[in-house]
Design a protein around this motif. Sequence first.
Motif, PDB file in Angstrom:
ATOM      1  N   THR A 114      -5.005 -13.125  -3.683  1.00 51.63           N
ATOM      2  CA  THR A 114      -5.257 -11.701  -3.485  1.00 51.63           C
ATOM      3  C   THR A 114      -5.108 -10.979  -4.829  1.00 51.63           C
ATOM      4  O   THR A 114      -5.825 -10.033  -5.122  1.00 51.63           O
ATOM      5  N   LEU A 148     -12.096 -10.370   0.793  1.00 52.13           N
ATOM      6  CA  LEU A 148     -11.465  -9.955   2.045  1.00 52.13           C
ATOM      7  C   LEU A 148     -10.514 -11.077   2.457  1.00 52.13           C
ATOM      8  O   LEU A 148     -10.922 -12.045   3.082  1.00 52.13           O
ATOM      9  N   TRP A 191      -8.534 -13.017   4.562  1.00 52.33           N
ATOM     10  CA  TRP A 191      -8.404 -13.033   6.026  1.00 52.33           C
ATOM     11  C   TRP A 191      -6.983 -13.355   6.493  1.00 52.33           C
ATOM     12  O   TRP A 191      -6.601 -12.982   7.597  1.00 52.33           O
ATOM     13  N   GLN A 216      -4.712  -9.796   6.780  1.00 52.99           N
ATOM     14  CA  GLN A 216      -5.328  -8.628   7.408  1.00 52.99           C
ATOM     15  C   GLN A 216      -4.305  -7.697   8.052  1.00 52.99           C
ATOM     16  O   GLN A 216      -4.654  -6.614   8.499  1.00 52.99           O
ATOM     17  N   VAL A 269     -10.986  -4.368  -3.647  1.00 51.36           N
ATOM     18  CA  VAL A 269     -11.292  -5.562  -4.432  1.00 51.36           C
ATOM     19  C   VAL A 269     -11.637  -5.209  -5.882  1.00 51.36           C
ATOM     20  O   VAL A 269     -11.267  -5.937  -6.815  1.00 51.36           O
ATOM     21  N   PRO A 294     -15.166 -12.515   5.387  1.00 53.56           N
ATOM     22  CA  PRO A 294     -13.854 -13.023   4.989  1.00 53.56           C
ATOM     23  C   PRO A 294     -13.970 -14.045   3.848  1.00 53.56           C
ATOM     24  O   PRO A 294     -14.948 -14.791   3.780  1.00 53.56           O
ATOM     25  N   SER A 295     -12.977 -14.043   2.964  1.00 58.18           N
ATOM     26  CA  SER A 295     -12.980 -14.980   1.823  1.00 58.18           C
ATOM     27  C   SER A 295     -12.327 -16.293   2.243  1.00 58.18           C
ATOM     28  O   SER A 295     -11.101 -16.374   2.358  1.00 58.18           O
TER      29      SER A 295
END
Length: 201
Positions: A12, A43, A45, A48, A55, A83-84
Amino acid sequence: MGRLRVGVLGGTFDPVHWGHLLLAEQARDQLRLDRVLFVPAGLPWRKQDRVISPVGQRVEMVRLALEGSPFELSLLEAERPGPSYTVDTLEQLRAMLPGAELYFIMGHDALLDLPNWHRPADIVALACLAVARRPDRSGEEALAEVSRRLPSARERVVWLEMPLLGISGSDIRRRVREGRSIRYLVPAAVEDYIYRHGLYR
């Protein structure tokens, strides 16, 4: 000429800190990597349940942190919609760098969580796992735990010796909120960016 050896450090990076850079350098040095890519999640996931900086800001902090370093910023996840997922990134890199040996660089806790990730068996098939060994925990114990749910992981882990640095993104965010110093926890350019943009207030 041997195969290209590429390290991939995803995260992240909210914010990127010296622990990330030290981990990347230990992997580069110990595994003789030709390239190390920092891949900020677009994103994330798995996170969340908490508020994450946009970003663009996380990418900019990584860009600032990597200036003058041997590492590269990759926008594969930042620019990919949805989602990443690590597995998608590794598949993209496999297509972009045919024949390269991929090493996914991760911390001890991430290894323990790996069976819960999206398509974990495919991650392990696509890349070796370069895992930072924690001085206070047995790597074998962690690997046995993971292998019970993900048997293919056992043959794919290489351990990195890593000095124990108690730096975490959550601690840095808390310090900023409390008006405390984060000097020497993040690169100076990242510290400046956090204050200029009023992050984590």
